[in-house]
Design a protein around this motif. Structure first.
Motif, PDB file in Angstrom:
ATOM      1  N   LEU A 333       0.857  -1.182   0.000  1.00  0.00           N
ATOM      2  CA  LEU A 333       0.000   0.000   0.000  1.00  0.00           C
ATOM      3  C   LEU A 333       0.892   1.230   0.000  1.00  0.00           C
ATOM      4  CD1 LEU A 333      -3.040   0.866   0.251  1.00  0.00           C
ATOM      5  CD2 LEU A 333      -2.636   1.046   2.714  1.00  0.00           C
ATOM      6  N   HIS A 334       0.607   2.169  -0.910  1.00  0.00           N
ATOM      7  CA  HIS A 334       1.544   3.275  -1.090  1.00  0.00           C
ATOM      8  C   HIS A 334       0.824   4.552  -1.502  1.00  0.00           C
ATOM      9  CE1 HIS A 334       1.087   1.135  -4.954  1.00  0.00           C
ATOM     10  NE2 HIS A 334       1.037   2.356  -5.451  1.00  0.00           N
ATOM     11  N   GLU A 335       1.542   5.647  -1.434  1.00  0.00           N
ATOM     12  CA  GLU A 335       1.022   6.909  -1.938  1.00  0.00           C
ATOM     13  C   GLU A 335       0.870   6.821  -3.456  1.00  0.00           C
ATOM     14  OE1 GLU A 335       3.695   9.924  -0.681  1.00  0.00           O
ATOM     15  OE2 GLU A 335       3.402   9.531   1.460  1.00  0.00           O
ATOM     16  N   ASN A 336      -0.222   7.358  -3.954  1.00  0.00           N
ATOM     17  CA  ASN A 336      -0.520   7.265  -5.376  1.00  0.00           C
ATOM     18  C   ASN A 336       0.232   8.347  -6.151  1.00  0.00           C
ATOM     19  OD1 ASN A 336      -1.662   6.656  -7.845  1.00  0.00           O
ATOM     20  ND2 ASN A 336      -3.609   7.671  -7.402  1.00  0.00           N
ATOM     21  N   VAL A 337       1.492   8.042  -6.448  1.00  0.00           N
ATOM     22  CA  VAL A 337       2.327   8.964  -7.215  1.00  0.00           C
ATOM     23  C   VAL A 337       2.942   8.192  -8.382  1.00  0.00           C
ATOM     24  CG1 VAL A 337       2.837  10.478  -5.268  1.00  0.00           C
ATOM     25  CG2 VAL A 337       4.311   8.499  -5.705  1.00  0.00           C
ATOM     26  N   PRO A 338       3.332   8.866  -9.451  1.00  0.00           N
ATOM     27  CA  PRO A 338       3.901   8.173 -10.608  1.00  0.00           C
ATOM     28  C   PRO A 338       5.186   7.419 -10.256  1.00  0.00           C
ATOM     29  CG  PRO A 338       3.269  10.411 -11.191  1.00  0.00           C
ATOM     30  CD  PRO A 338       3.160  10.317  -9.705  1.00  0.00           C
ATOM     31  N   GLY A 339       5.340   6.246 -10.854  1.00  0.00           N
ATOM     32  CA  GLY A 339       6.587   5.517 -10.755  1.00  0.00           C
ATOM     33  C   GLY A 339       6.681   4.472  -9.665  1.00  0.00           C
ATOM     34  N   VAL A 340       5.653   4.361  -8.821  1.00  0.00           N
ATOM     35  CA  VAL A 340       5.747   3.411  -7.706  1.00  0.00           C
ATOM     36  C   VAL A 340       5.787   1.973  -8.209  1.00  0.00           C
ATOM     37  CG1 VAL A 340       4.612   2.518  -5.641  1.00  0.00           C
ATOM     38  CG2 VAL A 340       4.663   4.979  -6.061  1.00  0.00           C
ATOM     39  N   LEU A 341       4.911   1.634  -9.165  1.00  0.00           N
ATOM     40  CA  LEU A 341       4.886   0.263  -9.676  1.00  0.00           C
ATOM     41  C   LEU A 341       6.240  -0.113 -10.285  1.00  0.00           C
ATOM     42  CD1 LEU A 341       3.300  -2.325 -10.209  1.00  0.00           C
ATOM     43  CD2 LEU A 341       2.521  -1.304 -12.369  1.00  0.00           C
ATOM     44  N   ALA A 342       6.823   0.803 -11.040  1.00  0.00           N
ATOM     45  CA  ALA A 342       8.133   0.536 -11.635  1.00  0.00           C
ATOM     46  C   ALA A 342       9.195   0.339 -10.550  1.00  0.00           C
ATOM     47  CB  ALA A 342       8.539   1.684 -12.566  1.00  0.00           C
ATOM     48  N   ALA A 343       9.101   1.134  -9.484  1.00  0.00           N
ATOM     49  CA  ALA A 343      10.069   1.017  -8.401  1.00  0.00           C
ATOM     50  C   ALA A 343       9.922  -0.311  -7.665  1.00  0.00           C
ATOM     51  CB  ALA A 343       9.898   2.186  -7.429  1.00  0.00           C
ATOM     52  N   VAL A 344       8.678  -0.746  -7.457  1.00  0.00           N
ATOM     53  CA  VAL A 344       8.432  -2.041  -6.800  1.00  0.00           C
ATOM     54  C   VAL A 344       9.029  -3.166  -7.637  1.00  0.00           C
ATOM     55  CG1 VAL A 344       6.622  -3.711  -6.201  1.00  0.00           C
ATOM     56  CG2 VAL A 344       6.380  -1.313  -5.519  1.00  0.00           C
ATOM     57  N   ARG A 386       9.609  -1.846   2.217  1.00  0.00           N
ATOM     58  CA  ARG A 386       9.035  -1.198   3.401  1.00  0.00           C
ATOM     59  C   ARG A 386       9.634   0.203   3.600  1.00  0.00           C
ATOM     60  NH1 ARG A 386       9.070  -5.461   6.767  1.00  0.00           N
ATOM     61  NH2 ARG A 386       6.878  -5.880   6.340  1.00  0.00           N
ATOM     62  N   ASN A 387      10.897   0.371   3.249  1.00  0.00           N
ATOM     63  CA  ASN A 387      11.578   1.651   3.452  1.00  0.00           C
ATOM     64  C   ASN A 387      11.541   2.556   2.223  1.00  0.00           C
ATOM     65  OD1 ASN A 387      12.398   1.080   6.150  1.00  0.00           O
ATOM     66  ND2 ASN A 387      13.990  -0.278   5.344  1.00  0.00           N
ATOM     67  N   MET A 388      10.892   2.085   1.166  1.00  0.00           N
ATOM     68  CA  MET A 388      10.831   2.857  -0.059  1.00  0.00           C
ATOM     69  C   MET A 388       9.981   4.110   0.129  1.00  0.00           C
ATOM     70  SD  MET A 388       9.881   1.270  -3.798  1.00  0.00           S
ATOM     71  CE  MET A 388       8.109   1.282  -3.537  1.00  0.00           C
ATOM     72  N   THR A 389      10.378   5.219  -0.475  1.00  0.00           N
ATOM     73  CA  THR A 389       9.623   6.467  -0.369  1.00  0.00           C
ATOM     74  C   THR A 389       8.173   6.260  -0.846  1.00  0.00           C
ATOM     75  OG1 THR A 389      11.611   7.763  -0.753  1.00  0.00           O
ATOM     76  CG2 THR A 389       9.508   8.871  -1.136  1.00  0.00           C
ATOM     77  N   GLY A 390       7.236   6.696  -0.046  1.00  0.00           N
ATOM     78  CA  GLY A 390       5.825   6.589  -0.401  1.00  0.00           C
ATOM     79  C   GLY A 390       5.143   5.359   0.124  1.00  0.00           C
ATOM     80  N   THR A 391       5.879   4.411   0.706  1.00  0.00           N
ATOM     81  CA  THR A 391       5.251   3.207   1.230  1.00  0.00           C
ATOM     82  C   THR A 391       4.424   3.538   2.477  1.00  0.00           C
ATOM     83  OG1 THR A 391       6.971   1.727   0.406  1.00  0.00           O
ATOM     84  CG2 THR A 391       5.679   0.949   2.285  1.00  0.00           C
ATOM     85  N   VAL A 392       3.194   3.049   2.504  1.00  0.00           N
ATOM     86  CA  VAL A 392       2.323   3.168   3.675  1.00  0.00           C
ATOM     87  C   VAL A 392       2.383   1.890   4.497  1.00  0.00           C
ATOM     88  CG1 VAL A 392      -0.063   3.464   4.475  1.00  0.00           C
ATOM     89  CG2 VAL A 392       0.782   4.788   2.510  1.00  0.00           C
ATOM     90  N   GLN A 393       2.348   0.751   3.800  1.00  0.00           N
ATOM     91  CA  GLN A 393       2.339  -0.534   4.507  1.00  0.00           C
ATOM     92  C   GLN A 393       2.758  -1.640   3.546  1.00  0.00           C
ATOM     93  OE1 GLN A 393      -1.364  -2.954   5.287  1.00  0.00           O
ATOM     94  NE2 GLN A 393      -1.120  -2.019   7.310  1.00  0.00           N
ATOM     95  N   VAL A 394       3.521  -2.616   4.046  1.00  0.00           N
ATOM     96  CA  VAL A 394       3.862  -3.813   3.289  1.00  0.00           C
ATOM     97  C   VAL A 394       3.484  -5.021   4.133  1.00  0.00           C
ATOM     98  CG1 VAL A 394       5.694  -5.204   2.261  1.00  0.00           C
ATOM     99  CG2 VAL A 394       5.746  -2.722   2.022  1.00  0.00           C
ATOM    100  N   ARG A 395       2.763  -5.960   3.519  1.00  0.00           N
ATOM    101  CA  ARG A 395       2.427  -7.216   4.190  1.00  0.00           C
ATOM    102  C   ARG A 395       2.811  -8.372   3.275  1.00  0.00           C
ATOM    103  NH1 ARG A 395      -2.889  -8.747   5.893  1.00  0.00           N
ATOM    104  NH2 ARG A 395      -3.767  -7.699   4.079  1.00  0.00           N
ATOM    105  N   VAL A 396       3.370  -9.408   3.869  1.00  0.00           N
ATOM    106  CA  VAL A 396       3.708 -10.633   3.130  1.00  0.00           C
ATOM    107  C   VAL A 396       2.756 -11.714   3.579  1.00  0.00           C
ATOM    108  CG1 VAL A 396       5.464 -12.337   2.614  1.00  0.00           C
ATOM    109  CG2 VAL A 396       6.119  -9.941   2.947  1.00  0.00           C
ATOM    110  N   LEU A 397       2.003 -12.265   2.625  1.00  0.00           N
ATOM    111  CA  LEU A 397       1.000 -13.300   2.910  1.00  0.00           C
ATOM    112  C   LEU A 397       1.437 -14.600   2.270  1.00  0.00           C
ATOM    113  CD1 LEU A 397      -2.059 -11.093   1.948  1.00  0.00           C
ATOM    114  CD2 LEU A 397      -1.048 -11.339   4.204  1.00  0.00           C
TER     115      LEU A 397
END
Length: 398
Positions: A333-344, A386-397
């Motif tokens: 879950l992250h802030e909705n800004v350009p480039g997040v998917l590419a960064a992930v 988890r430490n990436m700029t814009g991250t709100v939450q990371v969960r591993v299921l």
């Protein structure tokens, strides 16, 4: 994983969560802020109805909380923005008790127009007062529905089947069902309706929505029902209208201030006023509705913590997800800004993580990307996400 369920939720709500391996703690009453903060220590899931408020203060003091379920139609008791900013998914039950509320509205319309409350009180006092004066059929009378959402529109269909003429007013443009007629304004509706029933939502902008001006605009002798929210009606103005005879009767199920739990004392200006039906916020409180609400909301909470599914969440981007298909599912879950998917995906590539499937949804200021990976997911890769700029939450299921 632990869940805290408040306000006497149906056993079905407990069963679904317990069946998913979640430890459930239940309480009958509501909690204030301080009580809730203390109770939520180490708790991941919260279930409430309308009396408990999940405020920003409570949210900030509850770092373990993952999701909240409102076992009701409304969500105004939850600070949805604050919950979203902290990665807390919120779910409700927008349809599960509509039939119960509609049936109660019909019952109260009949009771008011036949003056059953007054006759019942007289009989209990030992007075036989058989008379047709002031008693009417609802057939042929005009029902004015204020708020044409899930409840209002269903009431419209049933009222028409009972022979009533139906008019309605809604701030948004709504498709009329059957022969119902949309009105251009609230005052136009009030001028024609023999019975006025409120079914508006709980947004704060509706506070004081129906006051002295609106009551005075109603037809002389018209009946009034409120099964929506207590704070939208000026109760003192309603009392004045009833005592003057301008309002012929009222049925009120919700109040500006309500007791926190069953058995607490209740006081209202409307007590002992003739032809007034007072009920303790039970419009949706049938066993069928509460069972269905328990089933629906607890299933949403279970699926969110187990699979990452945010389907029908009211504050997070919606993704409908099945069980984890790969070895792991990473919910970001992250802030909705350009480039997040590419960064992930760059993080996954740099750490040798092979992607099996991936879904992305956005909603306002938030984005939600869920990635299934077959192998290669390392703790280091998760920490980078988890430490990436814009991250709100990371969960591993798994």
């Amino acid at each position: 994983m632990r869940a805290l369920l408040l306000e006497s939720l149906h056993p079905r709500a407990h069963e679904i969560l317990h069946g998913a391996g979640i430890e459930v703690e239940a309480h009958d009453g509501a909690m204030d802020e301080d009580e809730l903060i203390e109770a939520l220590k180490g708790v991941e899931l919260l279930g409430i109805r309308s009396k408990t408020h999940l405020t920003e203060r409570v949210i900030e003091a509850s770092p373990s909380l993952l999701a909240v379920g409102a076992y009701s139609i409304g969500t105004n008791q939850i600070d949805l923005s604050a919950a979203a900013r902290h990665g807390i998914a919120a779910f409700n039950a927008p349809y599960s008790n509509t039939r119960s509320v509609v049936e109660m509205a019909v019952a109260e319309m009949v009771s008011l127009t036949r003056r059953l409350a007054e006759h019942n009180r007289a009989m209990h006092d030992g007075v036989w007062s058989k008379s047709a004066i002031g008693a009417h059929e609802i057939r042929g009378r005009t029902l004015g529905i204020v708020g044409y959402g899930n409840i209002g529109s269903q009431l419209s269909v049933i009222a028409e089947a009972l022979g009533m003429n139906v008019i309605f007013f809604d701030m948004a443009e709504k498709l009329a069902l059957g022969n119902a007629t949309p009105m251009p304004s609230l005052h136009a509706l009030l001028a024609e309706a023999d019975i006025v029933t409120l079914h508006v939502d709980g947004r704060q902008g509706n506070s004081g929505f129906f006051g002295r001006e609106q009551f005075e605009a109603m037809k002389p002798g018209a009946m009034f029902l409120n099964l929506s929210r207590g704070f939208i009606v000026d109760v003192e103005a309603l009392k004045d209208g009833l005592e003057s005879g301008h309002i012929g009767g009222a049925a009120i199920d919700v109040f500006p201030v309500e007791p926190k739990k069953k058995g607490d004392p209740f006081v209202s200006e409307l007590q002992h006023v003739p032809n007034v039906i007072l009920t303790p916020h039970i419009g949706g409180s049938t066993e069928e509705a509460q069972r269905d609400i328990g089933q629906f909301v607890s299933s949403r909470l279970r699926d969110y913590v187990a699979h990452g599914s945010t389907s029908l969440s009211v504050n997070l981007p919606n993704l409908s997800l099945d069980q984890v298909q790969g070895s792991h599912r990473v919910a970001h879950l992250h802030e909705n800004v350009p480039g997040v998917l590419a960064a992930v995906n760059q993080v996954f590539a740099e750490h040798g993580v092979n992607i099996d499937a991936q879904l992305l949804a956005t909603r306002g200021e938030l984005g939600y990307v869920v990635t299934d990976v077959a192998s290669g997911l390392s703790r280091e890769a998760v920490e980078v996400l988890r430490n990436m700029t814009g991250t709100v939450q990371v969960r591993v299921l798994s």
